[in-house]
Design a protein around this motif. Structure first.
Motif, PDB file in Angstrom:
ATOM      1  N   ARG A  73       1.914  -6.533  -0.980  1.00 42.51           N
ATOM      2  CA  ARG A  73       3.098  -5.914  -0.360  1.00 42.51           C
ATOM      3  C   ARG A  73       3.603  -6.758   0.813  1.00 42.51           C
ATOM      4  O   ARG A  73       4.806  -6.929   1.000  1.00 42.51           O
ATOM      5  CB  ARG A  73       2.750  -4.504   0.121  1.00 42.51           C
ATOM      6  N   CYS A  91       1.652  -6.121  -8.246  1.00 42.63           N
ATOM      7  CA  CYS A  91       3.112  -6.181  -8.395  1.00 42.63           C
ATOM      8  C   CYS A  91       3.610  -5.021  -9.246  1.00 42.63           C
ATOM      9  O   CYS A  91       4.676  -4.459  -8.976  1.00 42.63           O
ATOM     10  CB  CYS A  91       3.544  -7.509  -9.008  1.00 42.63           C
ATOM     11  N   GLY A  92       2.846  -4.656 -10.271  1.00 48.03           N
ATOM     12  CA  GLY A  92       3.202  -3.515 -11.103  1.00 48.03           C
ATOM     13  C   GLY A  92       3.273  -2.231 -10.298  1.00 48.03           C
ATOM     14  O   GLY A  92       4.197  -1.434 -10.456  1.00 48.03           O
ATOM     15  N   LYS A  93       2.300  -2.046  -9.413  1.00 44.06           N
ATOM     16  CA  LYS A  93       2.314  -0.858  -8.540  1.00 44.06           C
ATOM     17  C   LYS A  93       3.486  -0.920  -7.566  1.00 44.06           C
ATOM     18  O   LYS A  93       4.162   0.079  -7.324  1.00 44.06           O
ATOM     19  CB  LYS A  93       1.003  -0.766  -7.741  1.00 44.06           C
ATOM     20  N   ALA A 122       6.284  -2.311  -7.921  1.00 44.81           N
ATOM     21  CA  ALA A 122       7.574  -2.167  -8.604  1.00 44.81           C
ATOM     22  C   ALA A 122       8.081  -0.723  -8.494  1.00 44.81           C
ATOM     23  O   ALA A 122       9.267  -0.469  -8.674  1.00 44.81           O
ATOM     24  CB  ALA A 122       7.445  -2.577 -10.065  1.00 44.81           C
ATOM     25  N   ARG A 123       7.175   0.189  -8.161  1.00 43.64           N
ATOM     26  CA  ARG A 123       7.543   1.601  -8.001  1.00 43.64           C
ATOM     27  C   ARG A 123       7.499   2.044  -6.542  1.00 43.64           C
ATOM     28  O   ARG A 123       7.530   3.241  -6.250  1.00 43.64           O
ATOM     29  CB  ARG A 123       6.595   2.459  -8.839  1.00 43.64           C
ATOM     30  N   ASP A 124       7.429   1.098  -5.622  1.00 42.49           N
ATOM     31  CA  ASP A 124       7.370   1.407  -4.191  1.00 42.49           C
ATOM     32  C   ASP A 124       8.642   2.124  -3.751  1.00 42.49           C
ATOM     33  O   ASP A 124       9.712   1.900  -4.300  1.00 42.49           O
ATOM     34  CB  ASP A 124       7.211   0.114  -3.380  1.00 42.49           C
ATOM     35  N   GLN A 125       8.506   2.966  -2.756  1.00 38.61           N
ATOM     36  CA  GLN A 125       9.658   3.691  -2.206  1.00 38.61           C
ATOM     37  C   GLN A 125      10.682   2.744  -1.600  1.00 38.61           C
ATOM     38  O   GLN A 125      11.872   2.996  -1.636  1.00 38.61           O
ATOM     39  CB  GLN A 125       9.196   4.658  -1.107  1.00 38.61           C
ATOM     40  N   GLU A 171      12.979  -0.337  -1.298  1.00 37.44           N
ATOM     41  CA  GLU A 171      13.691  -1.247  -2.191  1.00 37.44           C
ATOM     42  C   GLU A 171      13.354  -2.698  -1.894  1.00 37.44           C
ATOM     43  O   GLU A 171      13.229  -3.521  -2.802  1.00 37.44           O
ATOM     44  CB  GLU A 171      15.206  -0.984  -2.072  1.00 37.44           C
ATOM     45  N   ARG A 204      10.168  -3.573  -3.621  1.00 41.33           N
ATOM     46  CA  ARG A 204      10.384  -3.711  -5.067  1.00 41.33           C
ATOM     47  C   ARG A 204      11.013  -5.059  -5.408  1.00 41.33           C
ATOM     48  O   ARG A 204      10.601  -5.728  -6.358  1.00 41.33           O
ATOM     49  CB  ARG A 204      11.263  -2.567  -5.595  1.00 41.33           C
ATOM     50  N   SER A 210       6.392 -11.403  -9.284  1.00 43.49           N
ATOM     51  CA  SER A 210       6.109 -11.264 -10.717  1.00 43.49           C
ATOM     52  C   SER A 210       6.726 -12.407 -11.498  1.00 43.49           C
ATOM     53  O   SER A 210       6.116 -12.936 -12.435  1.00 43.49           O
ATOM     54  CB  SER A 210       6.644  -9.928 -11.244  1.00 43.49           C
TER      55      SER A 210
END
Length: 134
Positions: A69, A107-109, A111-114, A116, A119, A126
């Motif tokens: 992150r 990165c997959g996790k 991608a759904r971060d609050q 923007e 993300r 990625s």
């Protein structure tokens, strides 16, 4: 906590080698808020590209969502040259002897971060990973 305090002090050193060492030593503390702030500063070090590269590599080797992150946040703030060095650091971790297999999962996790910004940065990382032959 002596080692952590020492590494935090080195992060603001005028000498790049000490800042780079701080980036490597602090990577495993990426989930600690005050350390995270310092690490983002090292990822965007204005003085020396080795600090950026080695900090990015250390965080990619840690491979947790918290560590990746911070790279994602830095990627979004980075200029083109800085982003190149961050990418090189991540690449170094991926192709190193132990690799960094958790980066893609993180990165997959993310991608759904609050947030923007996170993300976007995770999507950039990625893309780097997809372009790496490990």
């Amino acid at each position: 906590m002596g080692g952590l305090e020492s590494a935090l002090a080195e992060a603001s050193s005028p000498w790049w080698r000490q800042r780079a060492r701080a980036g490597r030593d602090l990577g495993s503390f990426a989930d600690v808020p005050e350390v995270a702030e310092v690490l983002v500063g090292l990822l965007l070090d204005a003085e020396d590209t080795a600090v950026m590269r080695q900090t990015a590599e250390a965080l990619a080797r840690v491979g947790t969502a918290a560590a990746v992150r911070l790279i994602a946040l830095a990627v979004v703030e980075a200029d083109g040259s800085q982003a190149d060095w961050l990418q090189t650091g991540v690449h170094d971790a991926l192709v190193g002897p132990d690799g960094a297999p958790d980066v893609a999962a993180a990165c997959g996790k993310l991608a759904r971060d609050q947030e923007e910004t996170v993300r976007r940065g995770a999507a950039e990382i990625s893309a780097w990973i997809d372009g790496t032959s490990c």
